[in-house]
Structure formats: structure tokens, C-alpha cells
Write an enzyme that holds these catalytic residues in place. Structure first.
Site, mmCIF file in Angstrom:
data_model
loop_
_atom_site.group_PDB
_atom_site.id
_atom_site.type_symbol
_atom_site.label_atom_id
_atom_site.label_comp_id
_atom_site.label_asym_id
_atom_site.label_seq_id
_atom_site.Cartn_x
_atom_site.Cartn_y
_atom_site.Cartn_z
ATOM 1 C CB SER A 165 44.026 54.299 55.518
ATOM 2 O OG SER A 165 43.049 54.197 54.927
ATOM 3 C CE LYS A 210 48.418 53.077 50.437
ATOM 4 N NZ LYS A 210 47.616 53.898 49.343
ATOM 5 C CG HIS A 213 48.079 53.230 55.083
ATOM 6 N ND1 HIS A 213 48.364 54.627 54.439
ATOM 7 C CD2 HIS A 213 47.336 52.820 54.401
ATOM 8 C CE1 HIS A 213 47.379 54.788 53.642
ATOM 9 N NE2 HIS A 213 46.724 53.496 53.496
HETATM 10 N N1 PLP Z 1 45.403 48.225 51.125
HETATM 11 C C1 PLP Z 1 45.412 49.433 51.839
HETATM 12 C C2 PLP Z 1 45.156 49.266 53.474
HETATM 13 C C3 PLP Z 1 45.458 50.523 51.246
HETATM 14 O O1 PLP Z 1 45.393 51.921 51.900
HETATM 15 C C4 PLP Z 1 45.652 50.518 49.710
HETATM 16 C C5 PLP Z 1 45.421 51.681 48.932
HETATM 17 O O2 PLP Z 1 44.807 52.908 49.163
HETATM 18 C C6 PLP Z 1 45.514 49.442 49.161
HETATM 19 C C7 PLP Z 1 45.452 48.095 49.660
HETATM 20 C C8 PLP Z 1 45.735 49.184 47.527
HETATM 21 O O3 PLP Z 1 47.182 49.445 47.392
HETATM 22 P P1 PLP Z 1 47.472 49.708 45.900
HETATM 23 O O4 PLP Z 1 47.326 51.279 45.456
HETATM 24 O O5 PLP Z 1 48.737 49.251 45.503
HETATM 25 O O6 PLP Z 1 46.337 48.913 44.824
#
Ligand code: PLP
Length: 451
Positions: free
Chosen positions: A239, A298, A267
Site C-alpha cells: 500500500s 476498503k 488493496h
Molecule cells: N492488510 C493490509 C494490506 C491493509 O492495508 C490493511 C488495512 O490497512 C489490513 C490488512 C487491515 O484491514 P482491516 O482494516 O480490515 O483490519
């Protein structure tokens, strides 16, 4: 002499401490009924309780103050801007009279406030209530939770899926269930914090490979051949840089060394790959990844929630053993219904996926033509590189002055000297929105002598 009303003014810790002393007094026959409202003989007790609570807080406060100060001094203090409208392409922000264009949400498909999604949530609220006051295995499973799990599995072409309160939870609950000390997990060094935390919780041998370095991954696979099971763990899309993991090479290496592959698709799900099936589809590898985790927070409506999808046996074991699933509340029905509607929309058409791709291409092409250094692959995360942390922060402020909400990222979120504005493109943006944003970048870029 101390009156009881003092007790109510004191902190909980103090009250508990005082109660403990009183119980001892009662047990020893020292505390009698005439002392019920006047604790005359216990003044010293009161003082000692108060002193012990107070001094421990004073020490804690000094440490916390120091820590807070050091974050501020390092220039890494995060301020939160307050949005006073729905999440959308155009939002209201506290302190701004005009609405601003939002270019920093993970709302890739623009579904966070989609009328059909909101309507589905409202209907579920009426029919199923606000929540279940329970975890899944006690009385927290409704038909709509099962329906969403079926849709998730179908969307990814997998046997089964399991829902979590977040993808952070899905990542935290995966590794310790699957892997024992006899096993090994081999993880990209830039994986998301939740993968790192999930791996920390498991007892397997923990091995890291340099970011996207396939030569090093192969070396680590060779070195760990003695392990019972091996799991390669990677983000599908990273990200901060908007770059994609070399999934084809990873799957080939996994096959060669008999390892499993886990991909976090937060993402990617919903918008990346031809029909939004994610990184697997982007590389034409559908079905080769063993375990996929992703978020509902997201592109998929943006409310909350996460999931794991894969083989039936993996999901069954998670339902029995995964701690965030077993010991945390079930997802609220309106949230489930919103996500369920999103999957209907996505399985019906890829119009939104096409739109976000077109918008991304337009933004990346025009920004590069204007002389900006935009890194990453053809993904809606478009990091505009500026280098200096202060410059990134001033740049973001100047953009907001021009009605564009973007955020500057600097150390420790990204490496020192690699500060940037991370622009995120959405299907909700119009061509005019993109034009306005590129124009604002040009204007600020010239003013701050970036281009
Ligand atoms: N994994 C990645 C690559 C993320 O970007 C995020 C959130 O920022 C998460 C996991 C965590 O997701 P959640 O907001 O559903 O806990």
C-alpha cells in the site's frame, strides 16, 4: 477523618484498594458498624492507598509525556482531519466551508455511500437488528453471515470462507492455527503490520525475505527444506508504493519447493485484475494461491470486516481454533448486508472496475507528463514522490487550499528521504475531478519548485 463521599471522587483503582483494606478490617473484627460512614481509624489506610495510586500514575504520566513529546519532536505526530459528511469523492471537512475532492480514501470502487449498499444496510438493520451480542459459535451466526461467506468463496472461486471483524483479525488469527514449531513462515519484509503481528503470534520458524526479491525467497526456501509445512506470506499489492508482488514467480517457487502461498488482498479485491478478483487474476493465476485474506473495509463497501478464503479444511480449522473469530463479536448485520450487496454488484458487472482502471491510467499518464515522479505499478495507489518530509506536508496543505484532500507520508511510515503524497484513485472520481487534481498538482508543484 475521612468521609465516604471522598471514596466516590477517587479513581477506581483507589476504590478497589480501599475496599480490600476494609475487607481485611471486617475480617479481623476491627471495622464496626459505627465506622460505617466515618472511616476515622482508616486515615492512614486512606493515605497509603492514595499515595500508592498517585505515585504510580505520576511515574506513568512522566513516561507517557516523554513518549508523546518524542513523537512530536520526530515530526511523526498524526493529526486526524474530521469529515462531516459521508465518505465519497466529494466530502465536507471540518474547518473548510467548501466541499473538497477526496483523493486519499481506500474507497476504490466508490461503493462506501452507494445508494443500493446503504439501502441494504438499512433493511438489515430493520430485519436483523443492530447486532447479536455474541460471538459466532454461541448465538452470533445469522443466515446473512452464511450467505456472505458463500458469496466471498464464490467470488474468489474457493471452497469456503470465514468472516472476521476485520482483516487485521483475519491476519492475526491465521498463522498460529496453521503453523507449529515444526513449520516455517517465509514473509516479505514489507508486509502489512497485521501480517507481521499474526506471524509473531505463531510458533513456526520465522523467516523474512527482502521486498519482492525472488532470488532471496528461493534461498530461504532452500534453507528451510527441513520444515514440515512452509507458508510464503505476501501482500498482493503493497500500500505504500502501490507495487504488486511478483505472484507468478512466488507460485512457481512454491510449487518447486512444495510450499503454500498466502496473499493479503486488501488493496486488490474488487478492483484489481480484469474483473476485480485481485492479484491472482492480474497475473492470470486464478486458483494457484492457497489462502487469501482480504478486507470489507476498503473497496468492498468500506464499512468493516475481513475474511479468509481457501480450502474447506483450512476454513474449518480456523472456525474451531482461530482466536479473533472465537473470542470476538460477530459482524453487525447491517455491515454484513452492505458487503453482501457489494458482492452482488461486483458479480453482476465489472463497470466500476473498468472505471477505476481508466481513471488510474489518466492520472498516472498526466502526472508523469507534467514531470512528477509517480511510482508503483498500474494500480490506483499513486505515490507522488517528493523526498523531503516537510515538503510533503506543506504540499498536502497547499493541495487542500485548492480543494483537494491528499495526505503526505513520511518516515517512519515510509523510509527516510522517500516522503510522498499518496494519491488514491476511485471509480467515484469523474474525469473533471482528475483534471482538477492534476492542475492543482501542477500549480503547487511549480510554487514549491518540485517541477
Ligand atoms: N492488510 C493490509 C494490506 C491493509 O492495508 C490493511 C488495512 O490497512 C489490513 C490488512 C487491515 O484491514 P482491516 O482494516 O480490515 O483490519
Amino acid at each position: 477523618m475521612v468521609n465516604f463521599c471522598y471514596v466516590y471522587d477517587c479513581c477506581l483503582k483507589f476504590r478497589l484498594q480501599l475496599l480490600r483494606y476494609l475487607l481485611v478490617e471486617i475480617k479481623n473484627g476491627i471495622f464496626t458498624s459505627d465506622k460505617l460512614f466515618r472511616l476515622t481509624p482508616s486515615v492512614s489506610v486512606w493515605n497509603s492507598c492514595y499515595r500508592s495510586c498517585n505515585s504510580s500514575w505520576a511515574a506513568t504520566k512522566a513516561i507517557l509525556d516523554q513518549e508523546l513529546k518524542s513523537i512530536k519532536n520526530a515530526g511523526t505526530w498524526k493529526e486526524e482531519r474530521i469529515i462531516t459528511s459521508r465518505q465519497d469523492a466529494l466530502i465536507s471537512v471540518e474547518g473548510k466551508t467548501e466541499k473538497v475532492l477526496n483523493f486519499c480514501a481506500n474507497n476504490y470502487l466508490g461503493l462506501s455511500s452507494h445508494p443500493a449498499v446503504v439501502e441494504a444496510g438499512k433493511k438489515a438493520l430493520d430485519k436483523y437488528g443492530a447486532g447479536l451480542s455474541s460471538v459466532r459459535f454461541i448465538c452470533g451466526t445469522q443466515d446473512l453471515h452464511k450467505e456472505l461467506e458463500r458469496k466471498v468463496a464464490k467470488f474468489h472461486g474457493r471452497e469456503e470462507a470465514i468472516l472476521y471483524a476485520s482483516c487485521f483479525d483475519a491476519n492475526a488469527g491465521l498463522f498460529e492455527v496453521l503453523l507449529t514449531p515444526e513449520d516455517a513462515v517465509i514473509s516479505d519484509e514489507l508486509n502489512h503490520a497485521s501480517i507481521i503481528d499474526g506471524i509473531r503470534l505463531c510458533k513456526a520458524q520465522k523467516i523474512r525475505y527482502q521486498h519482492r526479491n525472488m532470488k532471496e525467497l528461493e534461498e530461504k526456501l532452500e534453507e528451510s527444506q527441513g520444515a514440515r509445512l512452509r507458508l510464503i506470506a505476501t501482500d498482493g499489492v503493497f500500500s505504500m508504493d502501490g507495487n504488486v508482488t511478483p505472484l507468478r514467480n512466488i507460485c512457481d517457487l512454491a510449487e518447486k519447493y512444495k510450499a503454500m502461498v498466502f496473499v493479503d488482498e486488501c488493496h486488490a479485491t474488487g478492483f484489481f485484475g480484469r474483473t476485480g478478483r485481485g492479484t491472482e487474476e492480474y497475473f492470470n493465476l486464478t486458483g494457484r494461491v492457497d489462502i487469501i485474506n482480504s478486507t470489507l473495509g476498503k473497496a468492498l463497501g468500506g464499512a468493516a470486516g475481513g475474511y479468509t478464503t481457501g480450502k474447506k479444511e483450512v476454513i474449518e480449522l480456523l472456525r474451531q481454533r482461530s482466536r479473533p473469530y472465537l473470542f470476538s463479536n460477530t459482524l453487525p448485520p447491517p455491515v454484513v448486508a452492505c458487503a453482501s450487496k457489494v458482492f452482488d454488484i461486483l458479480m453482476d458487472s465489472s463497470t466500476l472496475t473498468d472505471k477505476v482502471k481508466k481513471n488510474t491510467q489518466k492520472f498516472r499518464t498526466e502526472m508523469k507528463a507534467a514531470g512528477f515522479n509517480v511510482i508503483g505499478d498500474d494500480h490506483p495507489i499513486c505515490p507522488v514522490m517528493l523526498g523531503d518530509a516537510r515538503l510533503a506536508s506543506v504540499f498536502a496543505e497547499e493541495m487542500l487550499e485548492r480543494g483537494i484532500y491528499v495526505i503526505g507520508f513520511s518516515f517512519p511510515v515510509v523510509p527516510k528521504g522517500k516522503a510522498r503524497i499518496r494519491v488514491q484513485i476511485s471509480a467515484a472520481h469523474s474525469e473533471q475531478d482528475i483534471d482538477k487534481t492534476v492542475d492543482a498538482f501542477l500549480d503547487v508543484g511549480k510554487k514549491l519548485k518540485v517541477i
